[in-house]
Design an enzyme around this catalytic site. Structure first.
Site, PDB file in Angstrom:
ATOM      1  N   GLY A 178       1.059  -1.526   0.367  1.00 30.65           N
ATOM      2  CA  GLY A 178       0.208   0.335   0.050  1.00 30.65           C
ATOM      3  C   GLY A 178       1.049   1.204  -0.072  1.00 30.65           C
ATOM      4  O   GLY A 178       0.340   2.388   0.025  1.00 30.65           O
ATOM      5  N   GLY A 269       8.286  -2.076  -2.944  1.00 29.44           N
ATOM      6  CA  GLY A 269       9.531  -1.086  -3.505  1.00 29.44           C
ATOM      7  C   GLY A 269       9.601  -1.482  -4.214  1.00 29.44           C
ATOM      8  O   GLY A 269       9.855  -2.646  -5.266  1.00 29.44           O
ATOM      9  N   HIS A 444      -7.377  34.078  -6.058  1.00 36.37           N
ATOM     10  CA  HIS A 444      -9.425  33.715  -5.502  1.00 36.37           C
ATOM     11  C   HIS A 444     -10.087  33.567  -7.044  1.00 36.37           C
ATOM     12  O   HIS A 444      -9.660  34.716  -7.537  1.00 36.37           O
ATOM     13  CB  HIS A 444     -10.342  34.755  -4.536  1.00 36.37           C
TER      14      HIS A 444
END
Length: 465
Positions: A178, A269, A444
Site C-alpha cells: 500500500g 517497493g 481567488h
C-alpha cells in the site's frame, strides 16, 4: 576512449548528469544497455501517470451529468489498447526528445552493459571507456515476494503493469503493498472499474510510511468510498492457481481469508540494482542492503573519482532527487562547492485520486524530534475552486510549525496537490514563518488560497477557515 566523465546508467540520474555536465563544457560518455530514460520514463513515473490521467478522464466522464451533460444511453467502456497506445505515444515522444537533447549536447551515448574495472575505467562489451570521473547510476528493480513467481500476465510488478500487452483490463486485481506504487495502481484499477483489493503488511493500509496520517487516511477513505477493499496488517501466503484465476490467501488480526483474482500486482517497493556492475572489483563499497555507500556532500563513493547517485544509493528513490544528486556530483567533479541535498525536506507526490503531496516533517515526527509543535489544518470543502473542479470533499491542507518558529512540514491531499506543493516545499526549505507565507496574496478562486489561509490561522485570526 577518453572522457571527462563516464556515466554508467541512462536513467534520470544518468541523463541529468550527462546533460548538466555537458552544459558545463565537460566531455561526457553515457552508457545504457536499454533505452535512455530508465525506469522513470520507460516503466515508471511517466507511463504510470499517463494511466492515472486516463483513469481521471474516465472518472470525469462518468460524472458528466453532474456538470449538465447528458451522454448517449449505454455504459462508457474502457478501450484498454487505446489507453496503452496513448501512454506509449507519450513515452516515445519524451524518449525521442531526450535522445535529441543528448545529441545536441554532444553526449556520446554508448549502448551496452557497462561494468567498472579494477583501475576505475568502464568496460562496455569489450570496449574500455576512461574518464577523470565516473558516475554510477545503475537504478533499481522491483522487490519480489518469495513464493510468487512472475509470469508477466497473472503475477506482475509495476514494470509489467505499465507495459501491459493485455487487450482488456483484469476484472479482479489484488495489489500487494500500500505504498506509493501500490496506492497509485489501486487508484487506477478502481477508477477504471476493476474489483480492486489492496493488501498491506503494516498497520496502516495506505501510505503507511511517508505523509502525515491525516492526509494518508483521507486518501484511504476516498479509495474505500470508490470501491477499493483495503486490508492492513495483512500477511499474504503462497498463491494458488485455479481455472478461474489466482487464489490469494492472507492473514490479518481478524483472521484468515482468500480472494480469487485475475491478476496480482506486487508493489512492495524497489531495490538497488548494483550486482554485476563491477563495484567490488573497483573498490566501491556496497552495503548489506545492496546500496552504494557515498559521501552525501559530494556523492563520491569509497573509490576516489567514482560517484554514485539515484536509486542505487540509499536516498529517496525519486527522479527529482536523482536530478539534484546529479548536480551535486557534477559540481563536485568540477571542484565547485555543491550544496548537498537535504533529504529530510525533499518534495514527495503520490498521483492517486485524490493526490497526496508533502515536504518536511509530519506532526508525529516533529513531536518525536522534540519540537514545540503548532498545527493548523484547512479543509477544501469550502474552497470555491475545489467545488468548481468537483474535488472538494477529499481535500486538506495541514501545516506543522515550531511554535513561534518556522514551518516544519506541509502536507496536502486533494486536487492538484502535486502542483500546489511547490509553495510548501519552498516554505519548509527556506525555514519561513507561517506569517511570512500568510502575508502573500493568493489568487481567488484558487486551490492555493487554502494554503495561504492555513498560514494565516497561525496568527490566531482567520478569513474563511
Amino acid at each position: 576512449m577518453d572522457f571527462d566523465v563516464v556515466v554508467l546508467g541512462g536513467g534520470p540520474g544518468g541523463y541529468a548528469s550527462a546533460l548538466y555536465g555537458a552544459s558545463a563544457g565537460l566531455n561526457i560518455a553515457l552508457v545504457e544497455q536499454d533505452t535512455v530514460g530508465g525506469t522513470c520514463l520507460q516503466r515508471g513515473c511517466i507511463p504510470a501517470k499517463a494511466l492515472l490521467q486516463a483513469a481521471e478522464v474516465y472518472r470525469t466522464v462518468g460524472h458528466a451529468g453532474d456538470y449538465g451533460f447528458r451522454l448517449p444511453e449505454g455504459t462508457t467502456t474502457v478501450d484498454w489498447p487505446a489507453v496503452n497506445k496513448r501512454k506509449s505515444g507519450i513515452v516515445t515522444q519524451l524518449t525521442k526528445g531526450l535522445q535529441g537533447l543528448l545529441k545536441r549536447r554532444k553526449v556520446t551515448v554508448v549502448k551496452g552493459h557497462g561494468r567498472l574495472t579494477a583501475d576505475g575505467a568502464v568496460s562496455v562489451d569489450g570496449q574500455t571507456l576512461t574518464g577523470k570521473a565516473v558516475i554510477v547510476c545503475t537504478g533499481s528493480v522491483p522487490r519480489l515476494l518469495p513464493g510468487m513467481e512472475l509470469d508477466g500476465e497473472r503475477v506482475v510488478t509495476s514494470d509489467h503493469a505499465t507495459n501491459s500487452e493485455r487487450t482488456t483490463l483484469p476484472e479482479r486485481v489484488a495489489v500487494i503493498g500500500g505504498g506509493v506504487i501500490g496506492a497509485e495502481f489501486a487508484s487506477v484499477y478502481t477508477d477504471l472499474g476493476s474489483t480492486t483489493t489492496l493488501l498491506e503488511a503494516l498497520p496502516h493500509g495506505v501510505l503507511p510510511i511517508g505523509p502525515d496520517r491525516d492526509v494518508a487516511d483521507l486518501l484511504a477513505r476516498a479509495l474505500k468510498r470508490r470501491g477499493t477493499t483495503i486490508h492492513a496488517d495483512a500477511r499474504v501466503g503462497a498463491l494458488e492457481h485455479t481455472d478461474g484465476g489466482l487464489l490469494v490467501p492472507f492473514e490479518t488480526p481478524g483472521g484468515g481469508d482468500k480472494i480469487e483474482v485475475d491478476q496480482v500486482l506486487i508493489a512492495i517497493g524497489r531495490r538497488a540494482l548494483t550486482e554485476d556492475a563491477g563495484l567490488e572489483e573497483a573498490g566501491v563499497r556496497v552495503s548489506d542492503r545492496g546500496f552504494v555507500e557515498v559521501d552525501p556532500t559530494t556523492m563520491v563513493t569509497t573509490r576516489p573519482g567514482v560517484h554514485a547517485i539515484g536509486d542505487c544509493v540509499d536516498t529517496p528513490g525519486l527522479a527529482h532527487v536523482a536530478y539534484a544528486e546529479a548536480v551535486v556530483a557534477i559540481q563536485a567533479i568540477l571542484d565547485e562547492r555543491p550544496v548537498p541535498v537535504d533529504y529530510a525536506k525533499v518534495p514527495w507526490v503520490v498521483y492517486t485520486h485524490p493526490e497526496v503531496a508533502w515536504a518536511g516533517l509530519t506532526e508525529a515526527e516533529a513531536r518525536d524530534a522534540g519540537h514545540d509543535v503548532e498545527v493548523h489544518k484547512h479543509s477544501m470543502a469550502g474552497n470555491g475552486r475545489a467545488l468548481i473542479v468537483g474535488d472538494a470533499c477529499d481535500g486538506l491542507v495541514k501545516v506543522v510549525a515550531q511554535r513561534d518558529g518556522p514551518i516544519l512540514g506541509v502536507h496536502l491531499v486533494g486536487a492538484w496537490a502535486s502542483e500546489l506543493l511547490a509553495e510548501g516545499y519552498l516554505a519548509v526549505n527556506w525555514e519561513a514563518l507561517p506569517s511570512d507565507v500568510g502575508a502573500f496574496i493568493h489568487p481567488h478562486p484558487s486551490l492555493s488560497e487554502a494554503i495561504g489561509e492555513t498560514m494565516i490561522t497561525f496568527s490566531g485570526r482567520s478569513l474563511h477557515g
